[in-house]
Motif scaffolding. Structure first.
Motif, PDB file in Angstrom:
ATOM      1  N   LYS A   2       0.926  -1.461  -0.224  1.00 11.28           N
ATOM      2  CA  LYS A   2      -0.128   0.142   0.149  1.00 11.28           C
ATOM      3  C   LYS A   2       1.032   1.295   0.061  1.00 11.28           C
ATOM      4  O   LYS A   2       0.499   2.431  -0.391  1.00 11.28           O
ATOM      5  CB  LYS A   2      -1.095   0.011   1.067  1.00 11.28           C
ATOM      6  CG  LYS A   2      -2.274  -1.061   1.081  1.00 11.28           C
ATOM      7  CD  LYS A   2      -3.288  -0.531   2.099  1.00 11.28           C
ATOM      8  CE  LYS A   2      -4.451  -1.688   1.811  1.00 11.28           C
ATOM      9  NZ  LYS A   2      -5.546  -1.302   2.360  1.00 11.28           N
ATOM     10  N   ASN A   3       1.977   1.304   0.277  1.00  8.12           N
ATOM     11  CA  ASN A   3       3.041   2.376   0.345  1.00  8.12           C
ATOM     12  C   ASN A   3       3.709   2.452  -0.828  1.00  8.12           C
ATOM     13  O   ASN A   3       4.693   3.396  -0.995  1.00  8.12           O
ATOM     14  CB  ASN A   3       3.624   2.450   1.543  1.00  8.12           C
ATOM     15  CG  ASN A   3       2.935   2.505   2.808  1.00  8.12           C
ATOM     16  OD1 ASN A   3       2.105   3.408   2.826  1.00  8.12           O
ATOM     17  ND2 ASN A   3       3.346   2.105   3.812  1.00  8.12           N
ATOM     18  N   SER A   4       3.699   1.558  -1.812  1.00  6.51           N
ATOM     19  CA  SER A   4       4.574   1.562  -3.092  1.00  6.51           C
ATOM     20  C   SER A   4       4.095   2.947  -3.871  1.00  6.51           C
ATOM     21  O   SER A   4       2.978   3.346  -3.887  1.00  6.51           O
ATOM     22  CB  SER A   4       4.271   0.235  -3.825  1.00  6.51           C
ATOM     23  OG  SER A   4       3.150   0.008  -4.445  1.00  6.51           O
ATOM     24  N   LEU A  11      -4.222   5.321  -6.740  1.00 13.52           N
ATOM     25  CA  LEU A  11      -4.873   6.028  -6.026  1.00 13.52           C
ATOM     26  C   LEU A  11      -5.283   7.741  -6.415  1.00 13.52           C
ATOM     27  O   LEU A  11      -6.274   7.990  -6.246  1.00 13.52           O
ATOM     28  CB  LEU A  11      -4.301   6.021  -4.414  1.00 13.52           C
ATOM     29  CG  LEU A  11      -4.673   4.788  -3.650  1.00 13.52           C
ATOM     30  CD1 LEU A  11      -3.878   5.102  -2.380  1.00 13.52           C
ATOM     31  CD2 LEU A  11      -6.018   4.527  -3.267  1.00 13.52           C
ATOM     32  N   GLU A  12      -4.022   8.019  -6.748  1.00 13.96           N
ATOM     33  CA  GLU A  12      -4.163   9.501  -7.526  1.00 13.96           C
ATOM     34  C   GLU A  12      -4.998   9.709  -8.573  1.00 13.96           C
ATOM     35  O   GLU A  12      -5.655  10.444  -8.812  1.00 13.96           O
ATOM     36  CB  GLU A  12      -2.822  10.004  -7.725  1.00 13.96           C
ATOM     37  CG  GLU A  12      -1.773  10.415  -6.271  1.00 13.96           C
ATOM     38  CD  GLU A  12      -0.520  10.750  -6.697  1.00 13.96           C
ATOM     39  OE1 GLU A  12       0.005  10.367  -7.713  1.00 13.96           O
ATOM     40  OE2 GLU A  12       0.010  11.438  -5.620  1.00 13.96           O
ATOM     41  N   LEU A  17     -10.429  10.948 -10.576  1.00 13.93           N
ATOM     42  CA  LEU A  17     -11.742  10.514 -11.309  1.00 13.93           C
ATOM     43  C   LEU A  17     -12.755  10.592 -10.424  1.00 13.93           C
ATOM     44  O   LEU A  17     -13.939  10.493 -10.596  1.00 13.93           O
ATOM     45  CB  LEU A  17     -11.646   9.190 -11.878  1.00 13.93           C
ATOM     46  CG  LEU A  17     -10.561   8.853 -12.942  1.00 13.93           C
ATOM     47  CD1 LEU A  17     -10.302   7.523 -13.227  1.00 13.93           C
ATOM     48  CD2 LEU A  17     -11.015   9.835 -14.288  1.00 13.93           C
ATOM     49  N   GLY A  18     -12.601  11.093  -9.002  1.00  6.57           N
ATOM     50  CA  GLY A  18     -13.571  11.275  -8.201  1.00  6.57           C
ATOM     51  C   GLY A  18     -14.231  10.357  -7.456  1.00  6.57           C
ATOM     52  O   GLY A  18     -15.279  10.275  -6.598  1.00  6.57           O
ATOM     53  N   LEU A  19     -13.167   9.357  -7.326  1.00 12.52           N
ATOM     54  CA  LEU A  19     -13.638   8.145  -6.192  1.00 12.52           C
ATOM     55  C   LEU A  19     -13.321   8.395  -4.812  1.00 12.52           C
ATOM     56  O   LEU A  19     -12.171   8.765  -4.378  1.00 12.52           O
ATOM     57  CB  LEU A  19     -12.780   6.815  -6.693  1.00 12.52           C
ATOM     58  CG  LEU A  19     -13.305   6.178  -7.992  1.00 12.52           C
ATOM     59  CD1 LEU A  19     -12.222   5.237  -8.416  1.00 12.52           C
ATOM     60  CD2 LEU A  19     -14.562   5.901  -7.819  1.00 12.52           C
ATOM     61  N   ILE A  24      -9.738   9.501   0.133  1.00 16.40           N
ATOM     62  CA  ILE A  24      -9.521   9.175   1.780  1.00 16.40           C
ATOM     63  C   ILE A  24      -8.469   8.376   1.943  1.00 16.40           C
ATOM     64  O   ILE A  24      -7.519   8.898   2.758  1.00 16.40           O
ATOM     65  CB  ILE A  24     -10.750   8.616   2.349  1.00 16.40           C
ATOM     66  CG1 ILE A  24     -12.047   9.375   2.357  1.00 16.40           C
ATOM     67  CG2 ILE A  24     -10.412   8.022   3.838  1.00 16.40           C
ATOM     68  CD1 ILE A  24     -12.164  10.563   3.183  1.00 16.40           C
ATOM     69  N   GLU A  25      -8.142   7.219   1.528  1.00 22.14           N
ATOM     70  CA  GLU A  25      -6.861   6.317   1.657  1.00 22.14           C
ATOM     71  C   GLU A  25      -5.621   7.203   1.077  1.00 22.14           C
ATOM     72  O   GLU A  25      -4.728   6.963   1.847  1.00 22.14           O
ATOM     73  CB  GLU A  25      -6.961   5.133   0.630  1.00 22.14           C
ATOM     74  CG  GLU A  25      -6.117   4.149   1.233  1.00 22.14           C
ATOM     75  CD  GLU A  25      -6.230   2.715   0.534  1.00 22.14           C
ATOM     76  OE1 GLU A  25      -5.246   1.991   0.693  1.00 22.14           O
ATOM     77  OE2 GLU A  25      -7.424   2.408   0.250  1.00 22.14           O
TER      78      GLU A  25
END
Length: 198
Positions: A2-4, A11-12, A17-19, A24-25
């Protein structure tokens, strides 16, 4: 992981795209990273994480803990943190003064008269002292007399200096000497006569 970097890139993209869950994550990962740097001694990160805590930005709001991070950053040389702490101190004193706290009024007056942590403003310094006097604070009266004396000395106006010397002489002849001498040094004849008289 998750930190890669790749996961963060995904995530970005998802956040752009508005997710909502991705936003949050992503904010949690970034706040943990900043906290980690702050806890490792990174002064800039200390300031940033402290502000995040104070404002509740991407982390639960905790003003007391945020202030501790900022104080630590200031102690380690962060000018931004030191400036922020000065602003907070002034705001806290102003709030207390509005509530009638004469000690806060006197402290603000001292800061304003000297230009300590704030821009020098003698007129506002006098205003705070006069408010404290109206409430009945004796120390404020003494401070106002001292401030007027300092202003007289700084004015380089022999008439003003002499006027203050005459006022001070009624209470303390010895203390009036420095004012008479200053006015006398500026060739003000009444001051020369008063200085030689005392």
């Amino acid at each position: 992981d998750k930190n890669s970097d790749l996961y963060i890139q995904y995530l970005e993209i998802a956040a752009s795209l508005g997710l909502y869950k991705a936003k949050i994550e992503l904010s949690q990962i970034k706040s943990y990273a900043i906290k980690g740097k702050a806890d490792a001694g990174d002064v800039e990160a200390m300031h940033k994480y402290g502000m995040m805590l104070i404002n509740g930005e991407d982390v639960p709001r905790n003003a007391m803990l945020g202030r501790k991070y900022i104080e630590q950053a200031a102690e380690l040389g962060s000018k931004k943190s030191a400036k922020y702490l000065r602003q907070i101190e002034v705001q806290e004193l102003q709030n207390l003064a509005k509530k009638g706290d004469t000690k806060a009024m006197i402290k603000l007056s001292d800061m304003l008269a000297k230009g300590d942590k704030v821009k020098k403003n003698v007129a506002l310094a006098e205003k705070y002292l006069k408010q404290a006097i109206e409430i009945g604070d004796y120390e404020a009266r003494q401070k106002l007399n001292e401030l007027k004396g300092q202003n007289a000395l700084e004015s380089e106006d022999p008439k003003e200096i002499f006027k203050h010397a005459s006022f001070v002489e009624r209470r303390n002849k010895e203390a009036s000497l420095k004012f008479y001498k200053k006015a006398a040094d500026l060739d003000y004849v009444p001051a020369i006569l008063s200085y030689t008289r005392i």
